[in-house]
Enzyme design. Structure first.
Site, PDB file in Angstrom:
ATOM      1  N   SER A   1       0.855  -1.188   0.000  1.00 39.65           N
ATOM      2  CA  SER A   1       0.000   0.000   0.000  1.00 39.65           C
ATOM      3  C   SER A   1       0.891   1.238   0.000  1.00 39.65           C
ATOM      4  CB  SER A   1      -0.874  -0.045   1.260  1.00 39.65           C
ATOM      5  OG  SER A   1      -1.641   1.124   1.389  1.00 39.65           O
TER       6      SER A   1
ATOM      7  N   LYS B   1      -1.220  -1.007  -4.390  1.00 31.68           N
ATOM      8  CA  LYS B   1      -2.410  -0.235  -3.973  1.00 31.68           C
ATOM      9  C   LYS B   1      -1.994   1.208  -3.766  1.00 31.68           C
ATOM     10  CE  LYS B   1      -4.884   0.101   0.443  1.00 31.68           C
ATOM     11  NZ  LYS B   1      -5.559  -0.700   1.499  1.00 31.68           N
TER      12      LYS B   1
ATOM     13  N   LYS C   1      -3.255   5.175  -2.669  1.00 30.97           N
ATOM     14  CA  LYS C   1      -4.263   5.997  -2.006  1.00 30.97           C
ATOM     15  C   LYS C   1      -4.672   7.113  -2.961  1.00 30.97           C
ATOM     16  CE  LYS C   1      -4.113   3.931   2.054  1.00 30.97           C
ATOM     17  NZ  LYS C   1      -5.281   3.331   2.715  1.00 30.97           N
TER      18      LYS C   1
ATOM     19  N   ASP D   1      -7.406   3.039  -3.166  1.00 26.70           N
ATOM     20  CA  ASP D   1      -8.109   3.096  -1.881  1.00 26.70           C
ATOM     21  C   ASP D   1      -8.421   4.555  -1.565  1.00 26.70           C
ATOM     22  OD1 ASP D   1      -9.124   2.799   0.659  1.00 26.70           O
ATOM     23  OD2 ASP D   1      -7.315   1.910   1.535  1.00 26.70           O
TER      24      ASP D   1
ATOM     25  N   GLU E   1     -11.302   0.641  -3.331  1.00 28.71           N
ATOM     26  CA  GLU E   1     -11.587   0.351  -1.922  1.00 28.71           C
ATOM     27  C   GLU E   1     -12.238   1.564  -1.260  1.00 28.71           C
ATOM     28  OE1 GLU E   1      -8.062  -1.212  -0.045  1.00 28.71           O
ATOM     29  OE2 GLU E   1      -8.835  -0.825   1.970  1.00 28.71           O
TER      30      GLU E   1
ATOM     31  N   ASP F   1     -13.931  -1.672   3.153  1.00 30.38           N
ATOM     32  CA  ASP F   1     -12.985  -1.753   4.263  1.00 30.38           C
ATOM     33  C   ASP F   1     -13.713  -1.203   5.492  1.00 30.38           C
ATOM     34  OD1 ASP F   1     -10.991  -1.253   6.137  1.00 30.38           O
ATOM     35  OD2 ASP F   1      -9.614  -0.223   4.814  1.00 30.38           O
TER      36      ASP F   1
ATOM     37  N   LYS G   1      -9.981  -6.844   7.952  1.00 30.08           N
ATOM     38  CA  LYS G   1      -8.916  -6.576   8.924  1.00 30.08           C
ATOM     39  C   LYS G   1      -9.384  -7.132  10.256  1.00 30.08           C
ATOM     40  CE  LYS G   1      -7.490  -2.235   6.803  1.00 30.08           C
ATOM     41  NZ  LYS G   1      -7.196  -0.814   6.984  1.00 30.08           N
TER      42      LYS G   1
ATOM     43  N   GLY H   1      -4.407  -4.360   6.383  1.00 31.48           N
ATOM     44  CA  GLY H   1      -3.472  -4.126   7.479  1.00 31.48           C
ATOM     45  C   GLY H   1      -3.681  -2.776   8.125  1.00 31.48           C
TER      46      GLY H   1
HETATM   47  O1  OSB Z   1      -7.269   1.952   4.519  1.00 31.06           O
HETATM   48  O2  OSB Z   1      -6.349   0.073   4.300  1.00 31.06           O
HETATM   49  C1  OSB Z   1      -6.370   1.182   4.812  1.00 31.06           C
HETATM   50  C2  OSB Z   1      -3.239   1.608   6.964  1.00 31.06           C
HETATM   51  C3  OSB Z   1      -3.772   2.206   8.085  1.00 31.06           C
HETATM   52  C4  OSB Z   1      -5.112   2.520   8.106  1.00 31.06           C
HETATM   53  C5  OSB Z   1      -5.920   2.211   7.006  1.00 31.06           C
HETATM   54  C6  OSB Z   1      -5.401   1.587   5.888  1.00 31.06           C
HETATM   55  C7  OSB Z   1      -4.022   1.325   5.851  1.00 31.06           C
HETATM   56  C8  OSB Z   1      -3.337   0.762   4.677  1.00 31.06           C
HETATM   57  C9  OSB Z   1      -2.003   0.087   4.862  1.00 31.06           C
HETATM   58  O3  OSB Z   1      -3.741   0.925   3.549  1.00 31.06           O
HETATM   59  C10 OSB Z   1      -2.093  -1.351   5.130  1.00 31.06           C
HETATM   60  C11 OSB Z   1      -0.797  -1.951   5.630  1.00 31.06           C
HETATM   61  O4  OSB Z   1       0.140  -2.077   4.845  1.00 31.06           O
HETATM   62  O5  OSB Z   1      -0.723  -2.322   6.813  1.00 31.06           O
HETATM   63 MG    MG Z   2      -8.535   0.802   3.213  1.00 24.15          MG
END
Ligand code: OSB
Ligand code: MG
Length: 391
Positions: free
Chosen positions: A153, A179, A181, A206, A231, A256, A280, A308
Site C-alpha cells: 500500500s 495499492k 491511495k 483506496d 476500496e 474496508d 482486517k 493491514g
Molecule cells: O485503509 O487500508 C487502509 C493503513 C492504516 C489505516 C488504514 C489503511 C491502511 C493501509 C495500509 O492501507 C495497510 C498496511 O500495509 O498495513
Molecule cells: Mg482501506
C-alpha cells in the site's frame, strides 16, 4: 482423523500487561484523511497460570482518522475496563474471549489486541501455530497454505515523479500488487498516469471514504484503467449508497471501513454494495468475528483479502497466518517488515519471497519472538514524546 477431534488444553489467565508504544515509520502512509508521524499501538501480553505469554496488538493510530478509536482510547479501555473481564478466567475455546469482552461496546481495535493475545497464548499452550488453530474452528478443508499472498500500500505523494519512484522500488522488490491511495484532486489523472507507465501491473485504489454518491459520474472515469478494485470510496459508516454506486461502476467495489461485523457483511451482500472484502481482524474486533466473516465470504464466493493497520511484527504475524487460509483469494496488505519498521519489536523479520508471498512462521502461536528490550524502548519513546496523551 480430522483436527476437530483433538482435545484442546485450556488456559487460565493470570495477568494482562499493556505496553503503549510509539515507533518511527520507515515510510509514512499519507491517506485522504491524513498521515501519521508515529506508529502508535498498545501491545497486549496475556500471561497464563502456566507461565505462557500470548501477544496481541491494538493497532489504532494516535489520531482518530481511520476509526473513532485512537491508541489512547485503546489504552484507556484495555487498562480501565477490558483487562478485568478476562483476568482470572479459564478459556477452553479461544472463541469464548469474544463473549467475555462483549459487554464493552465498540472499541474493536482494543478488543482485537486482547483477543489476539488470548489466541496466541491458547495456540502456544496447545503447541500449535495460530494458523492451525484457525483451521481447527473452520469447516473441513481450510488448512493453511503456509504462505500469504501479498501486495503493498503506497500513500499519496507530492508529485507523480515521487510516486513513480516508489512504485519502481516496490516492483523491483517483487510486490505483484500495488495499492495507491487517492482523494479528490489526486485520482483520475493519477490513475491514468500510473496506468500509462505501468500497463500490466495489478493495480488498485483506496479512497478511505473521500467521496460521495454524487461523485458517481466522476468515479466512473476510473473504469477505463483496468483496476482490480476501488476500496471504500464512500462514507466509512455507509453500506446502502455503496450499493447505489456499485450499480453504476464496472470496477468492483471493495469495502474496508464499512464492515465491522458479520452482520454488516450480510447487509452489504444483500444490497449489492460489495464485490470484494478487505478483512482486517483489527477492524472487526478480533479473530473470532474474522472467522465468521471468512465463512460468509466462502459461502458467497466473495473474493477476500486481509488488510493491514501498519502492524508491528506481532499483528503482522497473526495477520499473515490468517491470510494463509485458502478462502483468502487476493493479495493482502501485509508487506515485508522493512516496508514499515527498522527495527521491529519482533524477530525474525518478514521477508518477501520471489513469488510475492510471506512465509507463515513455523513456531507455536504467532511463531516469532517479541524483543522485550526493544518493546521497552518504544514504550519510553511514547512517554517521552507524549504522542497520544491518555489523560
Ligand atoms: O485503509 O487500508 C487502509 C493503513 C492504516 C489505516 C488504514 C489503511 C491502511 C493501509 C495500509 O492501507 C495497510 C498496511 O500495509 O498495513
Ligand atoms: Mg482501506
Amino acid at each position: 482423523m480430522s483436527g476437530k477431534e483433538i482435545e484442546m488444553k485450556s488456559i487460565s489467565i493470570k495477568e494482562v500487561k499493556l505496553y503503549p508504544i510509539a515507533m518511527t515509520f520507515v515510510e509514512k502512509l499519507m491517506t485522504s484523511f491524513g498521515g501519521e508521524n508515529f506508529k502508535g499501538a498498545v501491545i497486549v501480553e496475556v500471561i497464563t497460570e502456566d507461565g505462557i505469554s500470548g501477544w496481541g496488538e491494538a493497532s489504532s493510530a494516535p489520531v482518530p482518522g481511520y476509526t473513532g478509536e485512537t491508541t489512547g482510547t485503546a489504552y484507556h479501555i484495555l487498562h480501565n475496563w477490558m483487562a478485568d473481564l478476562v483476568t482470572g478466567k479459564t478459556i477452553d475455546d479461544p472463541r469464548d474471549a469474544q463473549a467475555l469482552i462483549a459487554p464493552i461496546r465498540y472499541h474493536e481495535h482494543a478488543k482485537h489486541g486482547l483477543e489476539g493475545a488470548i489466541w496466541d497464548a491458547f495456540a502456544k499452550a496447545n503447541d500449535m501455530r495460530i494458523a492451525d488453530l484457525f483451521t481447527h474452528y473452520l469447516p473441513e478443508g481450510h488448512q493453511s497454505t503456509n504462505k500469504a499472498n501479498v501486495g503493498v500500500s503506497i500513500g499519496l505523494q507530492k508529485s507523480n515523479e515521487a510516486l513513480f519512484e516508489i512504485i519502481d522500488k516496490r516492483l523491483a522488490q517483487g510486490y505483484k500488487r500495488i495499492k495507491l491511495k487517492i482523494k479528490p484532486g489526486q485520482d483520475i489523472e493519477l490513475a491514468r498516469a500510473v496506468r500509462e507507465r505501468y500497463p500490466d501491473i495489478m493495480l488498485m485504489l483506496d479512497a478511505n471514504s473521500a467521496y460521495r454518491l454524487s461523485d458517481a459520474e466522476h468515479l466512473k472515469k476510473l473504469d477505463e484503467f483496468d483496476l482490480l478494485m476501488i476500496e471504500q470510496p464512500l462514507a466509512h459508516d455507509d453500506i446502502y449508497e455503496h450499493g447505489k454506486l456499485a450499480a453504476q461502476l464496472k470496477t468492483p467495489i471493495c469495502l474496508d471501513e464499512s464492515i465491522k461485523t458479520a452482520g454488516d457483511l450480510r447487509l452489504a451482500l444483500q444490497v449489492g454494495a460489495i464485490g470484494i472484502l478487505n478483512l482486517k481482524p483489527a477492524r472487526v474486533g478480533g479473530f473470532t468475528e474474522a472467522l465468521k466473516i471468512y465463512e460468509i465470504c466462502v459461502e458467497n464466493e466473495l473474493p477476500l483479502w486481509i488488510g493491514g493497520m501498519m502492524e508491528t511484527g506481532i499483528g503482522r504475524a497473526a495477520n499473515a497466518s490468517f491470510a494463509s487460509l485458502p478462502g483468502v483469494t487476493l493479495p493482502c496488505d501485509i508487506s515485508a517488515t522493512d516496508r514499515y519498521f527498522n527495527p521491529d519489536v519482533t524477530e525474525p523479520p518478514f521477508v518477501l519471497n520471489d513469488d510475492s508471498t510471506l512465509t507463515v512462521p513455523d513456531g507455536a502461536g504467532i511463531g516469532i519472538e517479541v524483543q522485550l528490550d526493544r518493546l521497552e524502548e518504544f514504550v519510553a519513546q511514547w512517554h517521552e514524546n507524549n504522542i497520544y496523551p491518555i489523560g
